[in-house]
Design a protein around this motif. Structure first.
Motif, PDB file in Angstrom:
ATOM      1  N   THR A  44       0.876  -1.169   0.000  1.00 14.66           N
ATOM      2  CA  THR A  44       0.000   0.000   0.000  1.00 14.66           C
ATOM      3  C   THR A  44       0.911   1.216   0.000  1.00 14.66           C
ATOM      4  OG1 THR A  44      -1.713  -1.170   1.228  1.00 14.66           O
ATOM      5  CG2 THR A  44      -1.843   1.226   1.181  1.00 14.66           C
TER       6      THR A  44
ATOM      7  N   HIS B 287       0.020   4.325  -0.399  1.00 13.94           N
ATOM      8  CA  HIS B 287      -0.571   5.465   0.314  1.00 13.94           C
ATOM      9  C   HIS B 287      -1.794   5.010   1.091  1.00 13.94           C
ATOM     10  CE1 HIS B 287      -3.059   9.421   0.186  1.00 13.94           C
ATOM     11  NE2 HIS B 287      -2.470   9.261   1.347  1.00 13.94           N
ATOM     12  N   HIS B 288      -1.675   4.998   2.419  1.00 12.85           N
ATOM     13  CA  HIS B 288      -2.824   4.844   3.306  1.00 12.85           C
ATOM     14  C   HIS B 288      -3.319   6.241   3.646  1.00 12.85           C
ATOM     15  CE1 HIS B 288      -2.939   0.608   4.297  1.00 12.85           C
ATOM     16  NE2 HIS B 288      -1.676   0.596   4.692  1.00 12.85           N
ATOM     17  N   ASN B 289      -4.518   6.575   3.224  1.00  9.39           N
ATOM     18  CA  ASN B 289      -5.148   7.810   3.673  1.00  9.39           C
ATOM     19  C   ASN B 289      -5.870   7.478   4.975  1.00  9.39           C
ATOM     20  OD1 ASN B 289      -6.875   9.991   4.187  1.00  9.39           O
ATOM     21  ND2 ASN B 289      -7.213  10.400   2.025  1.00  9.39           N
TER      22      ASN B 289
ATOM     23  N   SER C 261      -9.701   7.195   5.533  1.00 10.88           N
ATOM     24  CA  SER C 261     -10.464   6.035   5.056  1.00 10.88           C
ATOM     25  C   SER C 261     -10.448   4.915   6.095  1.00 10.88           C
ATOM     26  CB  SER C 261      -9.899   5.528   3.721  1.00 10.88           C
ATOM     27  OG  SER C 261      -8.598   4.976   3.904  1.00 10.88           O
TER      28      SER C 261
ATOM     29  N   ASP D 116      -0.434  14.610  -6.331  1.00 14.20           N
ATOM     30  CA  ASP D 116      -1.550  13.667  -6.450  1.00 14.20           C
ATOM     31  C   ASP D 116      -1.948  13.107  -5.095  1.00 14.20           C
ATOM     32  OD1 ASP D 116      -1.635  14.024  -9.160  1.00 14.20           O
ATOM     33  OD2 ASP D 116      -0.797  12.070  -9.691  1.00 14.20           O
TER      34      ASP D 116
ATOM     35  N   LYS E 218      -9.442  13.191  -6.602  1.00 18.68           N
ATOM     36  CA  LYS E 218      -9.840  12.731  -7.933  1.00 18.68           C
ATOM     37  C   LYS E 218      -8.835  11.761  -8.550  1.00 18.68           C
ATOM     38  CE  LYS E 218     -12.308  17.055  -8.914  1.00 18.68           C
ATOM     39  NZ  LYS E 218     -12.428  18.216  -9.845  1.00 18.68           N
ATOM     40  N   VAL E 219      -7.703  11.550  -7.861  1.00 19.36           N
ATOM     41  CA  VAL E 219      -6.638  10.711  -8.408  1.00 19.36           C
ATOM     42  C   VAL E 219      -6.368   9.549  -7.470  1.00 19.36           C
ATOM     43  CG1 VAL E 219      -4.205  10.659  -9.106  1.00 19.36           C
ATOM     44  CG2 VAL E 219      -5.573  12.699  -9.552  1.00 19.36           C
ATOM     45  N   ASP E 220      -6.167   8.360  -8.029  1.00 20.77           N
ATOM     46  CA  ASP E 220      -5.769   7.207  -7.222  1.00 20.77           C
ATOM     47  C   ASP E 220      -4.296   7.364  -6.859  1.00 20.77           C
ATOM     48  OD1 ASP E 220      -5.301   4.812  -5.996  1.00 20.77           O
ATOM     49  OD2 ASP E 220      -5.461   3.591  -7.817  1.00 20.77           O
ATOM     50  N   SER E 221      -4.040   7.726  -5.631  1.00 15.24           N
ATOM     51  CA  SER E 221      -2.661   7.960  -5.201  1.00 15.24           C
ATOM     52  C   SER E 221      -2.002   6.720  -4.605  1.00 15.24           C
ATOM     53  CB  SER E 221      -2.609   9.108  -4.185  1.00 15.24           C
ATOM     54  OG  SER E 221      -3.482   8.837  -3.103  1.00 15.24           O
ATOM     55  N   ASN E 222      -2.722   5.607  -4.569  1.00 18.05           N
ATOM     56  CA  ASN E 222      -2.133   4.358  -4.087  1.00 18.05           C
ATOM     57  C   ASN E 222      -1.410   3.678  -5.247  1.00 18.05           C
ATOM     58  OD1 ASN E 222      -1.426   2.119  -2.568  1.00 18.05           O
ATOM     59  ND2 ASN E 222      -3.405   1.122  -2.827  1.00 18.05           N
ATOM     60  N   LYS E 223      -0.284   4.257  -5.603  1.00 27.03           N
ATOM     61  CA  LYS E 223       0.512   3.754  -6.728  1.00 27.03           C
ATOM     62  C   LYS E 223       1.985   3.956  -6.395  1.00 27.03           C
ATOM     63  CE  LYS E 223      -0.210   8.235  -8.979  1.00 27.03           C
ATOM     64  NZ  LYS E 223      -0.765   8.933 -10.156  1.00 27.03           N
TER      65      LYS E 223
END
Length: 245
Positions: free
Chosen positions: A35, A37-39, A42, A219, A224-229
């Motif tokens: 993972t 990026h864990h926000n 969430s 990001d 609006k962007v999937d930052s889990n990359k």
């Protein structure tokens, strides 16, 4: 405050580094998925090492909830607590006074292993995310507190006044997570610490020279962007930013 983390280490690496075992081997495949990026908002499931079973990695929900709640109350409590930070961070200065923390500080301390975490830097009114990690890519041990609700662990990450490096980066809040070295990680989970010994650990400053710090993509802040990359933990150059690390 520490609301964003990264966990890319395999479970086996965490077991070896912290000298623990995962509570249920069937969970290994789930937590082996990186993972980037864990926000925290969430309220993800993450592995923690709880004081009550300091030989184990166990799943916990990021966002501490009072122990008198039930498992069915957890989601509603997180929605209610969002205005107070969602229970994601706990100020170490309030560890012995806050209505949740004071019931956890003596007997329910934990370690949250992460590969890194993100903090915002404010420059001329704009936010730039920075990533912190160990220079040798060792897991970082963040100190936390937890509660047990039915069979669920809910946890929070302790924060402290920023060190000089963190004050330069996290220059609006001037806070940082409490990062522990190997010796203090072991001590933090001890069952026989006195209040004064705990207070001493809360003052610990992780050696800045052991950290690698650099800016990453904006990001991270975009809903609006999937930052889990993977790219989210890679360095980005901003020509307008002065050199801070």
């Amino acid at each position: 405050m520490c609301f964003h983390t990264s966990t890319t280490n395999k479970v086996k690496k965490l077991e070896k580094h912290f000298k623990v075992g995962v509570v249920d081997p069937s969970m290994e495949s789930y937590f082996d998925k990186p993972t980037y990026h864990h926000n925290g908002f969430s309220h993800p499931n993450m592995l923690v090492i709880p004081q009550e079973r300091s030989d184990l990695l166990a799943p916990g929900i990021w966002g501490i909830v009072p122990s008198y709640k039930t498992k069915d109350d957890i989601k509603d409590y997180h929605k209610e607590a969002v205005r107070y930070g969602g229970g994601l961070n706990a100020r170490s200065e309030k560890a012995f006074d806050h209505f949740i923390y004071k019931n956890a500080i003596m007997e329910k301390r934990c370690i949250i292993p992460v590969s890194g975490f993100f903090e915002p830097h404010d420059y001329k009114g704009k936010k730039y995310p920075f990533y912190f990690k160990n220079k040798e890519d060792y897991p970082l041990a963040l100190a936390g507190l937890y509660t047990v609700i039915d069979t669920y662990i809910t946890f929070t990450i302790l924060t402290k006044k920023a060190s000089p490096l963190f004050a330069k980066i996290h220059n609006k809040k001037n806070r940082q997570p409490l990062i522990l070295d190997e010796e203090l990680t072991h001590n933090w989970l001890s069952v026989d610490l006195s209040e004064s010994e705990i207070e001493d650990i809360l003052q610990f400053s992780y050696p800045e020279e052991q950290l690698s710090v650099f800016p990453v993509s904006k990001d991270l802040f975009s809903p609006k962007v999937d930052s889990n990359k993977k790219e989210i933990i890679e360095e980005v150059t901003y020509s307008e930013l002065p050199n801070l690390a």
